[in-house]
Design a protein around this motif. Structure first.
Motif, mmCIF file in Angstrom:
data_model
loop_
_atom_site.group_PDB
_atom_site.id
_atom_site.type_symbol
_atom_site.label_atom_id
_atom_site.label_comp_id
_atom_site.label_asym_id
_atom_site.label_seq_id
_atom_site.Cartn_x
_atom_site.Cartn_y
_atom_site.Cartn_z
ATOM 1 N N PRO A 1 0.795 -1.235 0.000
ATOM 2 C CA PRO A 1 0.000 0.000 0.000
ATOM 3 C C PRO A 1 0.827 1.284 0.000
ATOM 4 O O PRO A 1 0.296 2.352 -0.330
ATOM 5 C CB PRO A 1 -0.819 -0.124 1.293
ATOM 6 N N ASP A 2 2.110 1.223 0.361
ATOM 7 C CA ASP A 2 2.924 2.436 0.413
ATOM 8 C C ASP A 2 3.742 2.668 -0.857
ATOM 9 O O ASP A 2 4.479 3.649 -0.947
ATOM 10 C CB ASP A 2 3.874 2.377 1.618
ATOM 11 N N GLY A 3 3.636 1.781 -1.818
ATOM 12 C CA GLY A 3 4.442 1.910 -3.035
ATOM 13 C C GLY A 3 3.888 2.957 -3.996
ATOM 14 O O GLY A 3 2.727 3.370 -3.901
ATOM 15 N N LYS A 4 4.744 3.378 -4.905
ATOM 16 C CA LYS A 4 4.325 4.335 -5.936
ATOM 17 C C LYS A 4 4.076 3.570 -7.234
ATOM 18 O O LYS A 4 4.973 2.905 -7.756
ATOM 19 C CB LYS A 4 5.384 5.414 -6.148
ATOM 20 N N LEU A 5 2.868 3.680 -7.732
ATOM 21 C CA LEU A 5 2.472 2.960 -8.940
ATOM 22 C C LEU A 5 2.701 3.849 -10.155
ATOM 23 O O LEU A 5 2.183 4.972 -10.217
ATOM 24 C CB LEU A 5 0.996 2.575 -8.839
ATOM 25 N N ILE A 6 3.485 3.363 -11.116
ATOM 26 C CA ILE A 6 3.902 4.191 -12.248
ATOM 27 C C ILE A 6 3.743 3.427 -13.561
ATOM 28 O O ILE A 6 4.053 2.233 -13.639
ATOM 29 C CB ILE A 6 5.374 4.629 -12.100
ATOM 30 N N LYS A 7 3.243 4.129 -14.565
ATOM 31 C CA LYS A 7 3.213 3.574 -15.920
ATOM 32 C C LYS A 7 4.359 4.197 -16.700
ATOM 33 O O LYS A 7 4.480 5.417 -16.781
ATOM 34 C CB LYS A 7 1.879 3.860 -16.616
ATOM 35 N N LEU A 8 5.207 3.345 -17.280
ATOM 36 C CA LEU A 8 6.345 3.794 -18.067
ATOM 37 C C LEU A 8 6.041 3.621 -19.550
ATOM 38 O O LEU A 8 5.394 2.645 -19.953
ATOM 39 C CB LEU A 8 7.601 2.991 -17.705
ATOM 40 N N PHE A 9 6.522 4.558 -20.357
ATOM 41 C CA PHE A 9 6.282 4.526 -21.792
ATOM 42 C C PHE A 9 7.616 4.413 -22.523
ATOM 43 O O PHE A 9 8.515 5.234 -22.330
ATOM 44 C CB PHE A 9 5.555 5.800 -22.247
ATOM 45 N N LEU B 1 4.876 -0.228 -19.493
ATOM 46 C CA LEU B 1 5.195 -1.121 -18.382
ATOM 47 C C LEU B 1 4.660 -0.482 -17.112
ATOM 48 O O LEU B 1 4.967 0.676 -16.808
ATOM 49 C CB LEU B 1 6.713 -1.317 -18.275
ATOM 50 N N ILE B 2 3.839 -1.212 -16.396
ATOM 51 C CA ILE B 2 3.315 -0.718 -15.128
ATOM 52 C C ILE B 2 4.109 -1.362 -14.000
ATOM 53 O O ILE B 2 4.208 -2.596 -13.911
ATOM 54 C CB ILE B 2 1.822 -1.029 -14.987
ATOM 55 N N VAL B 3 4.723 -0.521 -13.185
ATOM 56 C CA VAL B 3 5.555 -1.021 -12.088
ATOM 57 C C VAL B 3 5.142 -0.341 -10.792
ATOM 58 O O VAL B 3 4.539 0.736 -10.791
ATOM 59 C CB VAL B 3 7.051 -0.758 -12.344
ATOM 60 N N GLN B 4 5.495 -0.997 -9.678
ATOM 61 C CA GLN B 4 5.324 -0.373 -8.375
ATOM 62 C C GLN B 4 6.705 -0.277 -7.740
ATOM 63 O O GLN B 4 7.415 -1.275 -7.602
ATOM 64 C CB GLN B 4 4.386 -1.179 -7.478
ATOM 65 N N ILE B 5 7.075 0.937 -7.401
ATOM 66 C CA ILE B 5 8.395 1.191 -6.821
ATOM 67 C C ILE B 5 8.226 1.396 -5.320
ATOM 68 O O ILE B 5 7.482 2.280 -4.879
ATOM 69 C CB ILE B 5 9.060 2.430 -7.449
ATOM 70 N N ASN B 6 8.922 0.569 -4.525
ATOM 71 C CA ASN B 6 8.833 0.626 -3.068
ATOM 72 C C ASN B 6 10.161 1.057 -2.471
ATOM 73 O O ASN B 6 11.233 0.620 -2.920
ATOM 74 C CB ASN B 6 8.438 -0.742 -2.500
ATOM 75 N N GLY B 7 10.114 1.887 -1.462
ATOM 76 C CA GLY B 7 11.306 2.373 -0.779
ATOM 77 C C GLY B 7 10.996 3.661 -0.056
ATOM 78 O O GLY B 7 9.849 4.139 -0.068
ATOM 79 N N VAL B 8 12.010 4.250 0.579
ATOM 80 C CA VAL B 8 11.786 5.534 1.230
ATOM 81 C C VAL B 8 11.544 6.586 0.158
ATOM 82 O O VAL B 8 12.013 6.463 -0.984
ATOM 83 C CB VAL B 8 12.990 5.925 2.116
ATOM 84 N N ASP B 9 10.809 7.631 0.506
ATOM 85 C CA ASP B 9 10.367 8.620 -0.472
ATOM 86 C C ASP B 9 11.514 9.205 -1.288
ATOM 87 O O ASP B 9 11.404 9.382 -2.502
ATOM 88 C CB ASP B 9 9.604 9.755 0.233
ATOM 89 N N ASP B 10 12.644 9.517 -0.620
ATOM 90 C CA ASP B 10 13.766 10.143 -1.315
ATOM 91 C C ASP B 10 14.350 9.220 -2.381
ATOM 92 O O ASP B 10 14.659 9.645 -3.496
ATOM 93 C CB ASP B 10 14.849 10.529 -0.304
ATOM 94 N N ASP B 11 14.485 7.937 -2.050
ATOM 95 C CA ASP B 11 15.026 6.972 -3.021
ATOM 96 C C ASP B 11 14.064 6.753 -4.187
ATOM 97 O O ASP B 11 14.476 6.634 -5.342
ATOM 98 C CB ASP B 11 15.302 5.632 -2.321
ATOM 99 N N VAL B 12 12.770 6.690 -3.882
ATOM 100 C CA VAL B 12 11.774 6.518 -4.935
ATOM 101 C C VAL B 12 11.790 7.714 -5.880
ATOM 102 O O VAL B 12 11.747 7.564 -7.107
ATOM 103 C CB VAL B 12 10.364 6.337 -4.330
#
Length: 341
Positions: free
Chosen positions: A262-270, A310-321
């Motif tokens: 639930p804390d990850g950032k969901l991103i669509k890449l083109f 490509l739809i990915v979810q990037i998890n980590g601390v906010d600064d690293d994300v």
């Protein structure tokens, strides 16, 4: 070259004036495969009938291979029409004639002698891959074979422009791809200009060089197919592109990943062109202290190159994300945040 300059076509109906084509201007280059896409009622069918003079515009001009078909009449108009042939959605074959007789019909009408007709018909049968079916009747053919007859017949008069009006809409996906491959082969072998009218973005993606998107009689977007896929501007274009790149089960996969992380950032890449082949995700994980979960992906080849999402979810601390997302942008990869819970 085909040029439409401020073309409008209106019809008088019981409910008033209907504008089917509304102030359309566009240019189609010699030898290209040009797609016109839109939903029902967008004005596509009226547009295609303007190209060969079956409909006259209410205003504006249409130039086809140097002839202004909005002005010429009689013999000159008939001569211009002979250089523009059409392939229909429902084949329009003569059911009492065989394959070779259907193809020969256009030549008969044109007054071509029998021996010349036989030679030409044999060439066309070979071109469209119907060897062995010369004596078959339409009732004995599959849908794809019927359309091959329709294409061969349309090519009999050696046209310079081939109009395809929803030519694959009545076919299954596998047969559609085979017919599209045939059209590409014909385009390359004969250097004939092909204009495709369709409501299927798959058709546009697979074989067209450029595309115009129609809505309510207007051209709302036009450009190179890869460019349109990469950055669709009009809402209707975005909808068409989404139909091609969005895989079944994508929404469910996104929902499951959001519940798990639930804390990850969901991103669509083109990805466009050669970027589709680069190991970007591997580089991302190596360079930054983040975890990347791949949810869904799709690569769509076009005539101008590949286009992928490509739809990915990037998890980590906010600064690293944030650093990881900025790195993607620096690599020339566009991204769109879907959600951030």
């Amino acid at each position: 070259m085909i040029q439409l300059d401020k073309v409008t076509k209106q019809f008088n109906t019981a409910n008033g004036t209907l504008t089917a084509v509304d102030n359309v201007s566009l240019s189609i280059n010699d030898g290209e495969i040009y797609g016109i896409i839109g939903y029902s009622g967008a004005g596509k069918s009226t547009m295609i009938r303007l190209f060969n003079g079956l409909e006259k515009p209410t205003s504006g001009s249409i130039i086809v291979n140097g002839a202004n078909i909005t002005e010429i009449k009689g013999a000159k108009l008939r001569a211009a029409r002979h250089k523009v042939s059409m392939v229909f959605q429902h084949f329009n074959l003569l059911w009492s004639r065989t394959v070779e007789e259907n193809i020969a019909f256009t030549l008969e009408v044109a007054g071509v002698k029998k021996e010349q007709r036989q030679v030409k018909v044999a060439e066309l049968i070979e071109l469209v891959g119907l060897q062995g079916r010369e004596k078959s009747y339409p009732s004995q053919l599959s849908g794809g074979q019927k359309q091959r007859v329709g294409i061969a017949r349309a090519l009999a008069n050696e046209p310079e422009v081939l109009l395809c009006d929803e030519a694959t809409s009545a076919l299954d996906p596998e047969t559609t791809d085979a017919i599209l491959d045939l059209l590409v082969s014909i385009n390359e072998r004969l250097n004939i200009t092909i204009i495709l009218i369709t409501h299927e973005m798959h058709v546009i993606r697979k074989i067209c060089n450029r595309v115009a998107v129609m809505e309510e009689g207007k051209i709302v977007e036009e450009g190179d197919v890869l460019q349109v896929f990469e950055s669709p501007k009009a809402a209707v274009t975005q909808k068409f592109v989404q139909q091609v790149i969005e895989t079944s089960g994508q929404k469910e996969s996104i929902k499951q990943m959001q519940e798990q992380f639930p804390d990850g950032k969901l991103i669509k890449l083109f990805f466009v062109g050669t970027a589709t082949e680069r190991p970007v995700i591997t580089q991302l994980i190596r360079k930054f202290n983040v975890e990347v979960n791949i949810i869904d992906g799709n690569i769509s080849p076009t005539k101008s190159g590949a286009y992928g999402t490509l739809i990915v979810q990037i998890n980590g601390v906010d600064d690293d994300v944030e650093k990881a997302v900025n790195y993607l942008a620096a690599q020339g990869i566009k991204s769109e945040v879907i959600s951030h819970d």
